[in-house]
Design an enzyme around this catalytic site. Structure first.
Site, PDB file in Angstrom:
ATOM      1  N   GLY A 190       6.953   4.744   8.251  1.00 42.10           N
ATOM      2  CA  GLY A 190       6.083   5.909   8.399  1.00 42.10           C
ATOM      3  C   GLY A 190       6.228   6.502   9.786  1.00 42.10           C
ATOM      4  O   GLY A 190       7.281   6.377  10.416  1.00 42.10           O
ATOM      5  N   CYS A 227      13.558  10.471   7.102  1.00 41.17           N
ATOM      6  CA  CYS A 227      13.529   9.961   8.473  1.00 41.17           C
ATOM      7  C   CYS A 227      14.908  10.063   9.125  1.00 41.17           C
ATOM      8  O   CYS A 227      15.014  10.268  10.320  1.00 41.17           O
ATOM      9  CB  CYS A 227      13.022   8.531   8.490  1.00 41.17           C
ATOM     10  N   GLY A 271       3.110   3.448  13.574  1.00 39.15           N
ATOM     11  CA  GLY A 271       3.899   2.257  13.902  1.00 39.15           C
ATOM     12  C   GLY A 271       3.423   1.624  15.209  1.00 39.15           C
ATOM     13  O   GLY A 271       3.267   0.398  15.302  1.00 39.15           O
ATOM     14  N   GLU A 292      10.035   0.858  10.461  1.00 44.32           N
ATOM     15  CA  GLU A 292      11.049   1.899  10.240  1.00 44.32           C
ATOM     16  C   GLU A 292      10.327   3.226  10.431  1.00 44.32           C
ATOM     17  O   GLU A 292       9.507   3.623   9.600  1.00 44.32           O
ATOM     18  CB  GLU A 292      11.639   1.736   8.836  1.00 44.32           C
ATOM     19  N   LYS A 348       0.840  -1.196   0.000  1.00 47.12           N
ATOM     20  CA  LYS A 348       0.000   0.000   0.000  1.00 47.12           C
ATOM     21  C   LYS A 348       0.877   1.249   0.000  1.00 47.12           C
ATOM     22  O   LYS A 348       1.523   1.565   0.998  1.00 47.12           O
ATOM     23  CB  LYS A 348      -0.932   0.059   1.208  1.00 47.12           C
ATOM     24  N   GLU A 401      10.047  15.075  15.625  1.00 45.21           N
ATOM     25  CA  GLU A 401      10.393  15.066  14.196  1.00 45.21           C
ATOM     26  C   GLU A 401       9.522  16.097  13.460  1.00 45.21           C
ATOM     27  O   GLU A 401       8.294  16.024  13.518  1.00 45.21           O
ATOM     28  CB  GLU A 401      10.130  13.663  13.629  1.00 45.21           C
TER      29      GLU A 401
HETATM   30  P1  NAI Z   1       1.744   8.164   8.292  1.00 42.41           P
HETATM   31  O1  NAI Z   1       2.506   7.299   9.201  1.00 42.41           O
HETATM   32  O2  NAI Z   1       0.291   8.409   8.582  1.00 42.41           O
HETATM   33  O3  NAI Z   1       1.823   7.593   6.788  1.00 42.41           O
HETATM   34  C1  NAI Z   1       2.663   6.559   6.356  1.00 42.41           C
HETATM   35  C2  NAI Z   1       1.852   5.454   5.681  1.00 42.41           C
HETATM   36  O4  NAI Z   1       1.016   4.821   6.653  1.00 42.41           O
HETATM   37  C3  NAI Z   1       0.908   5.923   4.592  1.00 42.41           C
HETATM   38  O5  NAI Z   1       0.895   4.968   3.551  1.00 42.41           O
HETATM   39  C4  NAI Z   1      -0.441   5.947   5.286  1.00 42.41           C
HETATM   40  O6  NAI Z   1      -1.535   5.820   4.419  1.00 42.41           O
HETATM   41  C5  NAI Z   1      -0.322   4.753   6.197  1.00 42.41           C
HETATM   42  N1  NAI Z   1      -1.209   4.750   7.355  1.00 42.41           N
HETATM   43  C6  NAI Z   1      -1.748   5.810   8.018  1.00 42.41           C
HETATM   44  N2  NAI Z   1      -2.497   5.394   9.055  1.00 42.41           N
HETATM   45  C7  NAI Z   1      -2.435   4.035   9.062  1.00 42.41           C
HETATM   46  C8  NAI Z   1      -2.986   3.010   9.899  1.00 42.41           C
HETATM   47  N3  NAI Z   1      -3.735   3.316  10.950  1.00 42.41           N
HETATM   48  N4  NAI Z   1      -2.697   1.722   9.624  1.00 42.41           N
HETATM   49  C9  NAI Z   1      -1.908   1.394   8.584  1.00 42.41           C
HETATM   50  N5  NAI Z   1      -1.372   2.312   7.753  1.00 42.41           N
HETATM   51  C10 NAI Z   1      -1.615   3.617   7.984  1.00 42.41           C
HETATM   52  O7  NAI Z   1       2.492   9.541   8.205  1.00 42.41           O
HETATM   53  P2  NAI Z   1       1.894  10.995   7.856  1.00 42.41           P
HETATM   54  O8  NAI Z   1       0.689  11.278   8.698  1.00 42.41           O
HETATM   55  O9  NAI Z   1       1.733  11.087   6.402  1.00 42.41           O
HETATM   56  O10 NAI Z   1       3.076  11.950   8.338  1.00 42.41           O
HETATM   57  C11 NAI Z   1       3.102  12.442   9.659  1.00 42.41           C
HETATM   58  C12 NAI Z   1       4.508  12.472  10.207  1.00 42.41           C
HETATM   59  O11 NAI Z   1       5.022  11.155  10.253  1.00 42.41           O
HETATM   60  C13 NAI Z   1       5.516  13.242   9.392  1.00 42.41           C
HETATM   61  O12 NAI Z   1       5.484  14.613   9.681  1.00 42.41           O
HETATM   62  C14 NAI Z   1       6.802  12.593   9.834  1.00 42.41           C
HETATM   63  O13 NAI Z   1       7.221  13.158  11.043  1.00 42.41           O
HETATM   64  C15 NAI Z   1       6.411  11.162  10.070  1.00 42.41           C
HETATM   65  N6  NAI Z   1       6.753  10.315   8.907  1.00 42.41           N
HETATM   66  C16 NAI Z   1       7.901   9.597   8.952  1.00 42.41           C
HETATM   67  C17 NAI Z   1       8.289   8.854   7.866  1.00 42.41           C
HETATM   68  C18 NAI Z   1       9.544   8.070   7.872  1.00 42.41           C
HETATM   69  O14 NAI Z   1      10.085   7.781   6.818  1.00 42.41           O
HETATM   70  N7  NAI Z   1      10.030   7.655   9.005  1.00 42.41           N
HETATM   71  C19 NAI Z   1       7.508   8.831   6.627  1.00 42.41           C
HETATM   72  C20 NAI Z   1       6.270   9.568   6.695  1.00 42.41           C
HETATM   73  C21 NAI Z   1       5.947  10.296   7.804  1.00 42.41           C
END
Ligand code: NAI
Ligand code: MG
Length: 488
Positions: A245, A301, A250, A267, A193, A398
């Site tokens: 994410g 990240c 996580g 991660e 996804k 972050e």
């Molecule tokens: P997010 O963690 O919501 O998004 C990452 C992925 O998880 C997306 O594909 C999203 O659709 C999916 N997702 C969202 N809720 C989920 C759930 N309950 N169960 C399974 N999958 C789910 O991140 P978001 O809200 O876009 O960004 C917020 C903050 O997260 C950013 O400002 C950053 O600090 C952090 N982040 C860190 C990342 C990294 O590479 N470590 C990548 C993206 C965001």
């Protein structure tokens, strides 16, 4: 298109626009879910738009997968696993991965442009980093497919089964490669996804799998937002979940999987310290700071989002950093001169703006360059904070944007204490002329990856991953293979 003006010591340097063309491919207006080797609309008929964050224009509509579609994708992956992929000799699996790697190279220009349009990153980065590294991950793992026994001598290795993978929006195609290449090399099948703001290159990747003749159902791609991700995680038919994410999501995934035998690697976020000692090559260190925090708009990240600089050189480093930042061009991601593209989404732009406010409210001093930014789209000027305290939110949390927090230190021990004093432990950087200091710092920082006299260097053979709230499990190298195998 306007020219970008940069004033330096009375000279006025103007760069003529150098836009990459987007005429050599045609995006489809609509994309379906990729299940069992074919594209389908969502069973609910629902779709959502993905926009270009630099123009706010819609690029395409994408199917929104619900629980029923997720179920079909997992079933397709299971059939492919049992009937085809797990039985196929490694050398045959490897051939498909090589084919995919080569098609990624052949379609590199198209993929780079689509990546920059859908996500906002500068074309220089998608062209020179994201796409070549994505291909490199497939080449690397293709080589392992028939040698897994040698990766873990004395062990019998077996694939895990069906893997659910959820990836973020900061390196869309590269994260497809990080997740899919090792999973397939090890004999697993995948339901992926992608993030809702950047689904397009994952869908082009699905087309590439068709082009490579990958057996139906080995790779499946379901698009949607958090609810689709949650439906995937909650599906009982998965043997493993791999997530990249936010730390919050996580943790939610960890809770959903508690009590199930499904394996998990996470991660998550980071808040890396980039440590500059007084004996470092200062000009190179300043380049490292720029690369550490402004690469990919700071949506990284492992970004070097905290600068720890030794007090004796603090003034010099900050002055040089300001001078270097004045040259950074913020604007059209498709322009080859652009250093900092668009912030990935309105939501993320607002989040970064909130942190710029929090920092000032907590008493830190904000510096931003005075470069021009486009009227439309989501952009943030390169920024840093000084006069920050270890307890400030801008030091602990972050931000995921082009915002650096600068602190000073006197001794190596103080630098280590500050570096380790956040909930995260993903990466770090050290700049010094002395090898002994490098070893002390790399041993002293609790983080998965530490760069010495460089930053943000990646290679498929090098494992990547975190400690503490940055997650667990490694991706890349032999350690990354281990996460997709049962070693008996
Ligand atoms: P997010 O963690 O919501 O998004 C990452 C992925 O998880 C997306 O594909 C999203 O659709 C999916 N997702 C969202 N809720 C989920 C759930 N309950 N169960 C399974 N999958 C789910 O991140 P978001 O809200 O876009 O960004 C917020 C903050 O997260 C950013 O400002 C950053 O600090 C952090 N982040 C860190 C990342 C990294 O590479 N470590 C990548 C993206 C965001
Ligand atoms: Mg988009």
């Amino acid at each position: 298109m306007t020219k970008t003006k940069i004033a330096t010591k009375g000279l006025d340097w103007s760069y003529a626009p150098a836009p990459e063309s987007a005429d050599h491919f045609q995006l489809k207006g609509q994309y379906g879910l990729f299940i069992g080797g074919k594209f389908f609309p969502a069973s609910s008929g629902k779709r959502f738009p993905t926009i270009n964050p630099a123009t706010e224009k819609i690029l395409a509509h994408v199917a929104e997968a619900g629980a029923k579609d997720v179920d079909q994708a997992v079933r397709a992956a299971r059939v492919a696993y049992e009937k085809v992929w797990r039985k196929m000799p490694g050398r045959e699996r490897g051939k498909y991965l090589y084919r995919i790697a080569r098609i990624l190279q052949e379609r590199a220009r198209e993929l780079a442009v689509v990546e920059s349009m859908d996500g906002g990153k500068p074309i220089r980065e998608s062209r020179d980093v994201d796409i070549p590294l994505a291909a490199a991950h497939f080449f690397y793992h293709a080589g392992w497919a028939d040698k897994l026994g040698y990766a873990f001598p004395g062990k019998t290795v077996q694939p895990l089964g069906v893997v659910g993978q959820i990836i973020p929006w900061n390196f869309p195609l590269l994260m497809v490669a990080w997740k899919v290449a090792p999973a397939l090399a090890c004999g697993n099948t995948v339901v992926l996804k992608p993030a809702e703001t950047t689904p397009l290159t994952a869908l082009l990747f699905a087309e590439i799998c068709q082009e490579a003749g990958l057996p139906d159902g080995v790779f499946n791609c379901i698009t949607g937002a958090g609810a689709t991700g949650a439906a995937l995680v909650n599906h009982a038919g998965l043997d493993k979940v791999a997530f990249t994410g936010s730390t919050d999501v996580g943790k939610a995934i960890q809770k959903s999987l508690a009590g199930r035998s499904t394996k998990l690697t996470l991660e998550l976020g980071g808040k890396a310290a980039n440590i500059i000692f007084e004996d470092a090559a200062i000009d190179q260190a300043v380049e490292g700071i720029i690369n550490g925090i402004f690469f990919n708009q700071g949506h990284v990240c492992c970004a070097g989002s905290r600068l720890l600089v030794q007090e004796s050189v603090e003034k010099e480093v900050v002055a040089k950093l300001k001078a270097r930042m004045a040259h950074l061009i913020v604007g059209d991601p498709l322009d080859k001169n652009t250093d900092i593209g668009a912030i990935n989404s309105k939501g993320q732009r607002d989040r970064i703006r909130d942190y710029l406010k929090f920092g000032q409210e907590e008493g830190a001093e904000l510096f931003q360059t005075s470069c021009s930014i486009p009227q439309k789209g989501y952009f943030i000027r390169p920024s840093f904070f000084t006069k920050v305290a270890q307890s400030h939110r801008i030091v602990q949390e972050e931000i995921f944007g082009p915002v650096l927090a600068i602190q000073s230190f006197r001794t190596l021990d103080e630098a280590l204490e500050k570096a380790n004093n956040t909930p995260y432990g993903l990466s770090g950087g050290v700049w010094t002329d002395k090898g002994a200091k490098i070893f002390k710092v790399t041993r002293g920082i609790k983080a998965g990856v530490i760069w010495a006299n460089t930053f943000n260097k990646f290679d498929p053979s090098s494992p990547f991953g975190g400690y503490k709230e940055s997650g667990y499990g490694r991706e890349g190298g032999r350690h990354g293979l281990r996460a997709y195998l049962e070693c008996l």
